[in-house]
Motif scaffolding. Sequence first.
Motif, mmCIF file in Angstrom:
data_model
loop_
_atom_site.group_PDB
_atom_site.id
_atom_site.type_symbol
_atom_site.label_atom_id
_atom_site.label_comp_id
_atom_site.label_asym_id
_atom_site.label_seq_id
_atom_site.Cartn_x
_atom_site.Cartn_y
_atom_site.Cartn_z
ATOM 1 N N SER A 1 -29.169 -1.030 14.047
ATOM 2 C CA SER A 1 -28.167 -0.106 13.500
ATOM 3 C C SER A 1 -28.340 0.056 12.000
ATOM 4 N N PHE A 2 -28.750 -1.026 11.330
ATOM 5 C CA PHE A 2 -28.965 -0.964 9.886
ATOM 6 C C PHE A 2 -30.075 0.040 9.552
ATOM 7 N N ASN A 3 -31.177 -0.014 10.301
ATOM 8 C CA ASN A 3 -32.277 0.926 10.071
ATOM 9 C C ASN A 3 -31.863 2.360 10.392
ATOM 10 N N LYS A 4 -31.006 2.504 11.395
ATOM 11 C CA LYS A 4 -30.521 3.853 11.742
ATOM 12 C C LYS A 4 -29.673 4.426 10.621
ATOM 13 N N VAL A 5 -28.853 3.574 10.018
ATOM 14 C CA VAL A 5 -28.034 4.027 8.882
ATOM 15 C C VAL A 5 -28.938 4.412 7.714
ATOM 16 N N LEU A 6 -29.947 3.577 7.441
ATOM 17 C CA LEU A 6 -30.873 3.875 6.338
ATOM 18 C C LEU A 6 -31.600 5.197 6.559
ATOM 19 N N GLU B 1 -23.306 3.319 19.232
ATOM 20 C CA GLU B 1 -23.117 3.160 20.678
ATOM 21 C C GLU B 1 -22.519 4.440 21.266
ATOM 22 N N VAL B 2 -21.534 5.007 20.542
ATOM 23 C CA VAL B 2 -20.934 6.280 20.986
ATOM 24 C C VAL B 2 -21.937 7.422 20.836
ATOM 25 N N MET B 3 -22.635 7.455 19.692
ATOM 26 C CA MET B 3 -23.561 8.556 19.423
ATOM 27 C C MET B 3 -24.749 8.556 20.387
ATOM 28 N N GLU B 4 -25.068 7.386 20.924
ATOM 29 C CA GLU B 4 -26.192 7.291 21.861
ATOM 30 C C GLU B 4 -25.741 7.344 23.315
ATOM 31 N N THR B 5 -24.439 7.547 23.510
ATOM 32 C CA THR B 5 -23.917 7.726 24.857
ATOM 33 C C THR B 5 -24.228 9.151 25.310
ATOM 34 N N ASN B 6 -24.970 9.268 26.371
ATOM 35 C CA ASN B 6 -25.399 10.590 26.833
ATOM 36 C C ASN B 6 -24.565 11.023 28.029
ATOM 37 N N VAL B 7 -23.371 11.548 27.756
ATOM 38 C CA VAL B 7 -22.501 12.036 28.828
ATOM 39 C C VAL B 7 -22.116 13.489 28.564
ATOM 40 N N GLN B 8 -23.018 14.207 27.960
ATOM 41 C CA GLN B 8 -22.759 15.611 27.662
ATOM 42 C C GLN B 8 -23.119 16.484 28.858
ATOM 43 N N ILE C 1 -10.727 7.067 17.682
ATOM 44 C CA ILE C 1 -10.219 7.305 16.326
ATOM 45 C C ILE C 1 -10.748 6.229 15.380
ATOM 46 N N THR C 2 -10.762 4.986 15.855
ATOM 47 C CA THR C 2 -11.304 3.886 15.045
ATOM 48 C C THR C 2 -12.763 4.141 14.687
ATOM 49 N N ARG C 3 -13.537 4.628 15.667
ATOM 50 C CA ARG C 3 -14.948 4.907 15.410
ATOM 51 C C ARG C 3 -15.112 5.992 14.345
ATOM 52 N N CYS C 4 -14.271 7.028 14.403
ATOM 53 C CA CYS C 4 -14.423 8.185 13.513
ATOM 54 C C CYS C 4 -13.866 7.938 12.113
ATOM 55 N N VAL C 5 -12.943 6.986 11.970
ATOM 56 C CA VAL C 5 -12.265 6.823 10.676
ATOM 57 C C VAL C 5 -12.601 5.472 10.039
ATOM 58 N N SER C 6 -11.981 4.400 10.515
ATOM 59 C CA SER C 6 -12.133 3.112 9.824
ATOM 60 C C SER C 6 -13.558 2.557 9.943
ATOM 61 N N ASP C 7 -14.208 2.738 11.102
ATOM 62 C CA ASP C 7 -15.590 2.273 11.231
ATOM 63 C C ASP C 7 -16.504 3.015 10.268
ATOM 64 N N MET C 8 -16.231 4.287 10.061
ATOM 65 C CA MET C 8 -17.033 5.084 9.125
ATOM 66 C C MET C 8 -16.890 4.566 7.690
ATOM 67 N N VAL D 1 -21.619 -4.068 11.969
ATOM 68 C CA VAL D 1 -20.860 -4.135 13.223
ATOM 69 C C VAL D 1 -20.234 -2.770 13.517
ATOM 70 N N ALA D 2 -19.678 -2.146 12.471
ATOM 71 C CA ALA D 2 -19.096 -0.801 12.633
ATOM 72 C C ALA D 2 -20.174 0.199 13.051
ATOM 73 N N ALA D 3 -21.356 0.089 12.431
ATOM 74 C CA ALA D 3 -22.471 0.988 12.776
ATOM 75 C C ALA D 3 -22.897 0.785 14.229
ATOM 76 N N ASP D 4 -22.913 -0.481 14.686
ATOM 77 C CA ASP D 4 -23.238 -0.763 16.090
ATOM 78 C C ASP D 4 -22.318 0.035 17.010
ATOM 79 N N ARG D 5 -21.040 0.030 16.685
ATOM 80 C CA ARG D 5 -20.044 0.696 17.537
ATOM 81 C C ARG D 5 -20.184 2.216 17.469
ATOM 82 N N VAL D 6 -20.412 2.724 16.255
ATOM 83 C CA VAL D 6 -20.548 4.176 16.088
ATOM 84 C C VAL D 6 -21.789 4.687 16.809
#
Length: 605
Positions: free
Chosen positions: A6-11, A339-346, A142-149, A332-337
């Motif tokens: 997740s750290f490398n993904k953020v970078l 996780e949602v962004m890599e969820t393929n349920v579109q 909401i936690t993922r979009c606000v405080s985790d960010m 840890v927050a990036a891991d959670r974010v």
Amino acid sequence: MKKKSSFNKVLHYANPYKGKLFFVGFWALFLAIVAAIRPLLLNLTVDNYLIGSKKEANVIQDSFTNFMHYFFEGNDKTTNLQLLVIIMFGVLLLEVIAQFYFVYLASWLGQDIVKDIREKLFHHLSNFKMKYFDNEPVGKLITRCVSDMENIASIFSQGLFMIVSDVLKMLIVLIFMFIINWKITAIVLIIMPVILLATNIFNRKMKVAFNEVRNEVANLNTFIQERLTGMKIVQLFNREAIEYEKFKEINEKHNKAWLKNILYNSIFFPIADIISSITLGLVVYFGALFILNGDTTTSVGQLISFNMYISMLYNPLRQIADKFNVMQMGIVAADRVFEVMETNVQIQDFGTIEANHLKGEIELKDVHFSYLPGEEIIKGINLHVQQGQTIAIVGATGAGKSTIINLINRFYEIDSGEIRIDGTNVKDYTLESLRKEIAVVLQDVFLFSDSIYNNITLFDDTIEKNEVIEAAKKIGIHDFIMSLPNGYDYDVKERGVMLSSGQRQLIAFLRAYISKPSILVLDEATSSIDTHSEELIQKATQTLTENRTSIIIAHRLATIIKADKIIVMDKGKIVESGTHKELLQIENGYYQKLYHAQFEKEITS
């Protein structure tokens, strides 16, 4: 292939901001060098102008001597001392400027990166299947979009770059210390592995603690969001005391998670302070011994400067541990974010046909669908709706009426069968153009906390206000809107609480009408309305369904009677179809029983 952390993904999101990244690095290096110069100036000032110690020269001593001869030649000691004080003040000012630009650019970069991640996350979420939102708590998202960010932003503003800056500062300080006096520096380095070991243990413990904290924060957010949204139900059923006890239990777990975090901090930082104090004591003790024994390479000025250098060396170590806490929370927050962004349920949008100005012919061929595997909701339905036809769908709760609407809109994917509009499979249309041609008015109308006008247009700039006014007049609700304070600019507040259910339905009808759909769906949109609004609703329904393919999930009898065809559903199957009169003639038919059980009371009342 190894999965990126997740750290490398953020970078990776920092790539578009390489210019800012370069300047952050530049100011970090400049800050480290300037910070290390101050103790050196103090050292040389004490030795050359206050005490006049005699000691062997080194590279720095030679450079300083040459500097003094070049700039201060001809001045007395007092004047030179004053000039040195001014230089020290100038160096301090440079350090302040470097600190400002470093912190400002690091925080700016962090916010830019988080802005990009947040936009991508929201776009990703807005394209998820409805099934995902059926299963995931809103509070968690909401936690993922606000405080985790915000925690991800802190990776840059308070974590990574601060750690890089501190490491640079420590390296440069060590270089200066070695050049000034390697023997005293060796004493410092003997103690350093102890604090490095303590820091390593602390970081490992904190990572586990922060995972627990983030879990409890998400649980707390979910609980509060759901209870505040459903506060009316809580109070109606006198559940205040029960929900309070549940909240206390969740809050207690949250509190314990943070206390574990606080415990580790309370243990580590005093240990770091003790080690720093012991190191300083050893440096003073051995340094004094060296001077007393006539060591010409050690001076009082060096001991004073080493006092500052030890602080500059150990404080970053202490702070690095603190910043690793921030990093851990961010990761840890990036891991959670992610996780949602890599969820393929579109919903798969591979369609290439633009659904512009559809005729509105709808056909369902042997459609099967289940929300959960093995629990089929729609069981082989065949349905044909002609262009411009109005059909009503009736049936008991859970018969599958609303599910059919969700499938036509492609909110869910069917298990098997085919859905066609104007002879084309709905999967062959682009998703955006398909949904633009279908307007849905739900029973539970959702309005945003904004003006009536914005709730009608949904911020579509192509819709002019006079268009909205004309449409409102045509379906007969202009006078109602103008009776409200500020008319079309009236703020309906969250979920439209300032309006009655009937008034919200009227706004929803206008919202559907202004979009000029080819297909109209009324999902029990005429239920739960007050008597005053019923006449307006019926007039609006007539206007909306005129010359337009319409599907009405029926509740009001008047709407059902006027439908071209009525579809009767039971347990996921179509059991009867026909006009109102035709269905009433079926002896002991499902619709006949439904009519006598539910609708006859409406006519006689």
